[in-house]
Design a protein around this motif. Structure first.
Motif, PDB file in Angstrom:
ATOM      1  N   ARG A   1       0.826  -1.206   0.000  1.00  0.00           N
ATOM      2  CA  ARG A   1       0.000   0.000   0.000  1.00  0.00           C
ATOM      3  C   ARG A   1       0.858   1.251   0.000  1.00  0.00           C
ATOM      4  O   ARG A   1       0.627   2.177  -0.767  1.00  0.00           O
ATOM      5  CB  ARG A   1      -0.915  -0.003   1.232  1.00  0.00           C
ATOM      6  CG  ARG A   1      -2.138  -0.885   1.095  1.00  0.00           C
ATOM      7  CD  ARG A   1      -3.247  -0.374   2.006  1.00  0.00           C
ATOM      8  NE  ARG A   1      -2.826  -0.271   3.377  1.00  0.00           N
ATOM      9  CZ  ARG A   1      -2.930  -1.271   4.260  1.00  0.00           C
ATOM     10  NH1 ARG A   1      -3.448  -2.419   3.900  1.00  0.00           N
ATOM     11  NH2 ARG A   1      -2.533  -1.113   5.493  1.00  0.00           N
ATOM     12  N   TYR A   2       1.865   1.274   0.880  1.00  0.00           N
ATOM     13  CA  TYR A   2       2.700   2.478   0.958  1.00  0.00           C
ATOM     14  C   TYR A   2       3.525   2.667  -0.298  1.00  0.00           C
ATOM     15  O   TYR A   2       3.752   3.797  -0.744  1.00  0.00           O
ATOM     16  CB  TYR A   2       3.578   2.449   2.207  1.00  0.00           C
ATOM     17  CG  TYR A   2       2.807   2.885   3.425  1.00  0.00           C
ATOM     18  CD1 TYR A   2       2.436   4.219   3.570  1.00  0.00           C
ATOM     19  CD2 TYR A   2       2.405   1.979   4.385  1.00  0.00           C
ATOM     20  CE1 TYR A   2       1.697   4.632   4.661  1.00  0.00           C
ATOM     21  CE2 TYR A   2       1.663   2.378   5.479  1.00  0.00           C
ATOM     22  CZ  TYR A   2       1.312   3.706   5.614  1.00  0.00           C
ATOM     23  OH  TYR A   2       0.560   4.114   6.677  1.00  0.00           O
TER      24      TYR A   2
ATOM     25  N   LEU B   1       2.608   1.801  -3.337  1.00  0.00           N
ATOM     26  CA  LEU B   1       1.678   2.323  -4.346  1.00  0.00           C
ATOM     27  C   LEU B   1       1.405   3.809  -4.101  1.00  0.00           C
ATOM     28  O   LEU B   1       1.530   4.644  -5.005  1.00  0.00           O
ATOM     29  CB  LEU B   1       0.362   1.537  -4.310  1.00  0.00           C
ATOM     30  CG  LEU B   1      -0.746   2.096  -5.208  1.00  0.00           C
ATOM     31  CD1 LEU B   1      -0.408   1.908  -6.674  1.00  0.00           C
ATOM     32  CD2 LEU B   1      -2.090   1.455  -4.897  1.00  0.00           C
ATOM     33  N   LEU B   2       1.055   4.142  -2.843  1.00  0.00           N
ATOM     34  CA  LEU B   2       0.727   5.531  -2.529  1.00  0.00           C
ATOM     35  C   LEU B   2       1.919   6.448  -2.777  1.00  0.00           C
ATOM     36  O   LEU B   2       1.774   7.548  -3.302  1.00  0.00           O
ATOM     37  CB  LEU B   2       0.247   5.656  -1.081  1.00  0.00           C
ATOM     38  CG  LEU B   2      -1.134   5.075  -0.791  1.00  0.00           C
ATOM     39  CD1 LEU B   2      -1.468   5.230   0.679  1.00  0.00           C
ATOM     40  CD2 LEU B   2      -2.190   5.768  -1.644  1.00  0.00           C
ATOM     41  N   SER B   3       3.098   5.991  -2.408  1.00  0.00           N
ATOM     42  CA  SER B   3       4.282   6.832  -2.591  1.00  0.00           C
ATOM     43  C   SER B   3       4.551   7.052  -4.068  1.00  0.00           C
ATOM     44  O   SER B   3       4.872   8.169  -4.487  1.00  0.00           O
ATOM     45  CB  SER B   3       5.511   6.188  -1.952  1.00  0.00           C
ATOM     46  OG  SER B   3       5.260   5.935  -0.593  1.00  0.00           O
TER      47      SER B   3
END
Lengths: 310, 275
Positions: free
Chosen positions: B11-12, B14-16
């Motif tokens: 998740r992190y 992807l978000l980053s």
């Protein structure tokens, strides 16, 4: 008995007052609504009627459907329509991307605000600015190709906006970049507002991330997903002028690779001085938007009825 | 436990990645505005070696201050007028039931999606006849017209949500509908009015097509029209282009940072009816 009679008197008074009340109420409403209604009638009513009339005339003479015949057989207009159609392919991409990002943000605690602000920022930036900056990034010797070469992907480096084969795709990447944040915000707001119990059963079952969201979140926010899809479809058909105009210097090039119907109308009216043809093309565009809109209201009414029946 | 950790890492990542992609163009613009032409071309991603304000100096010449003023005047005029007219009309719709109210509101909503290019030709011809081309007045009027449908729709929904009991106690006290509106409804409507102002401000500041057609005189252009022409004029001086873009973006970014809540509330307002 006494009570009953006073009740019926009250009902009687109520009935008798109703028509006058309604009459007064619509007159009062008119007083409040009139100023805005006048502006709207002028801007929309006058314009739509004039465009319709003009599309049937040439040099002040009535020519029937001739303008429409000329426009619809103009290869350039057909190309423009085809490009609008191709841009519609970006809509499913936008929906999938926005949904993925919205559920990912929803599951994230630390740093969620930062990521949300960052992802939403492109939607706020002016399109002319975005288009100019991306125009520089996508140059043959621009930032993107410099980056690709520095990581050893020389073969991927392209003349992103100069090659007619890929220029429209490049353009749609910019539109996606800018529009996706809007979908994320819409969907995230809806997911957050869902009642807590929604996810309880899934949590007890130990369902994974994707299963939870595809089988619970997706149907729960379907209204919002459809709303977003329609707004973006309308954007692709009738609001892409700004991107194209700035990125291709008002030409729709290279060649006609990024010509869209709005630019066609603009150029017919103001560069080729053929407002009648532009009006006919505008009527076509207007009809296309109307079709999208009616589809939207059909779907929305059904889904609203669905929520009430549940 | 293990699985959820791996998931969180993904998740992190992807978000980053997405946040990076979202922010990089703005970074290239701001940092580029301080570079020299050669520095920009060779290392678009690097930090500027020294702060070079030459770009801002050349961007700020000739008509730039004019354009900025025009944008401010048009946006202020259009947003304020829209706010007033929309609030009055929305109160009319929300408070007074009359025949055909739903239909009229429905038509109003559908006007939101009429492509502006359809309105362009007749309004331009009319503008020429009335010699109003290159006047801010006409552009303000057109913007007000285009912003009204959404504004009325949004405020009507809000006004309808005001509890009947509050309004009734006022009318029992003998307050006229004007007084009820002014001293009860408006004070309750701070947040939606602010939201509406922010959304309309964003739209009007960024609008290009109509401004391009209706403001032909160079001194009368808005910032968006002005900087669009910048690109071809300064094609050999990219830092100047980037400086111009930065100035045009700054007011919005400031508005965004302080009013993010309103942006979000306003943009989600259109989708949440009937739920």
């Amino acid at each position: 008995m006494k009570l009953a009679s006073s009740k019926s008197v009250a009902a009687d008074v109520h009935i008798r007052q109703r028509p006058t009340l309604a009459g007064r109420s619509s007159r009062e409403a008119l007083f409040w609504i009139a100023p805005a209604a006048l502006v709207i009638l002028f801007i929309f009513g006058y314009s739509v009627v004039s465009v319709l009339i003009q599309s049937f005339r040439y040099d002040g003479d009535w020519v029937g459907f001739e303008n429409f015949a000329i426009v619809i057989t103009d290869p350039l207009f057909l190309t423009a329509l085809k490009h609008n159609g191709l841009l519609l392919l970006a809509v499913p991409v936008l929906i999938v991307l926005a949904f993925t990002l919205a559920i990912t943000l929803f599951e994230t605690r630390a740093g969620m605000r930062f990521y949300r602000s960052a992802i939403f920022l492109p939607y706020v930036l002016p399109i002319p600015v975005v288009a100019v900056v991306f125009g520089q990034i996508y140059q043959l010797h621009g930032a993107l190709n410099i980056f690709l070469k520095s990581v050893g992907l020389d073969s991927l480096a392209k003349d992103w906006l100069g090659d007619p084969q890929i220029a429209l795709g490049t353009m749609s990447s910019v539109i996606i970049w800018k529009e996706v944040g809007f979908g994320v915000i819409l969907m995230l707001a809806h997911i957050i507002s869902l009642p807590n119990e929604t996810y309880e059963a899934a949590r007890i079952d130990g369902a994974g991330f994707w299963r939870t969201h595809l089988s619970i979140t997706r149907p729960a926010i379907l209204n919002t997903i459809i709303f977003y899809g329609v707004i973006e479809a309308i954007t692709m058909v009738s609001w892409v002028f700004n991107y194209v105009y700035v990125m291709s210097n008002g030409l729709g090039g290279p060649g006609n690779a990024t010509m869209v119907s709005e630019l066609y109308i603009y150029r017919s009216a103001f560069q080729n001085k053929a407002p009648e043809l532009a009006a006919a093309a505008a009527v076509f565009l207007f009809i296309a938007t109307l079709v999208l809109m009616i589809a939207f209201f059909r779907i929305q009414r059904r889904s609203i009825a669905g929520t009430f029946n549940r | 436990m293990q699985r959820s950790k791996i998931e969180a890492t993904f998740r992190y990542l992807l978000l980053s990645f997405v946040a990076f992609t979202a922010l990089v163009p703005a970074y290239i613009m701001f940092s580029g505005s301080f570079k020299s032409q050669g520095e920009f071309l060779n290392s678009p991603f690097g930090l500027p070696k020294s702060l070079n304000f030459g770009g801002y100096q050349s961007a700020w010449t000739d008509n730039f201050p004019n354009w900025l003023t025009n944008s401010f005047l048009i946006v202020t005029g259009a947003v304020v007028l829209t706010e007033i007219l929309a609030a009055l009309a929305a109160w009319g719709f929300a408070r007074f039931p009359f025949k055909g109210r739903e239909t009229i509101l429905g038509i109003m909503v559908s006007l939101m999606v009429v492509p502006p290019v359809v309105l362009l030709i007749p309004l331009f011809q009319l503008g020429v006849e009335l010699t109003l081309i290159s006047t801010l007045r006409l552009v303000i009027l057109i913007y007000v017209g285009l912003m009204l449908p959404f504004s009325i729709y949004m405020l009507t929904n809000f006004f309808k949500s005001i509890p009947e009991s509050i309004l009734e106690s006022a009318s029992i006290d003998g307050a006229s509908s004007w007084r009820t509106f002014r001293s009860i409804v408006l004070p309750l409507s701070g947040a939606p009015l602010a939201t509406l102002a922010v959304v309309n401000l964003l739209w009007a500041w960024n609008e290009l097509l109509l401004a391009l057609v209706f403001l032909q005189n160079n001194e009368k252009k808005t910032l968006m029209v002005g900087i669009t022409g910048f690109q071809s004029r300064y094609s050999l001086d990219i830092p100047t282009v980037m400086a111009g873009m930065s100035i045009a973006t700054l007011p919005l970014v400031i508005a965004y940072l302080f009013g993010q809540r309103f942006f979000i509330a306003g943009l989600t307002a259109g989708s949440t009816k009937g739920e």
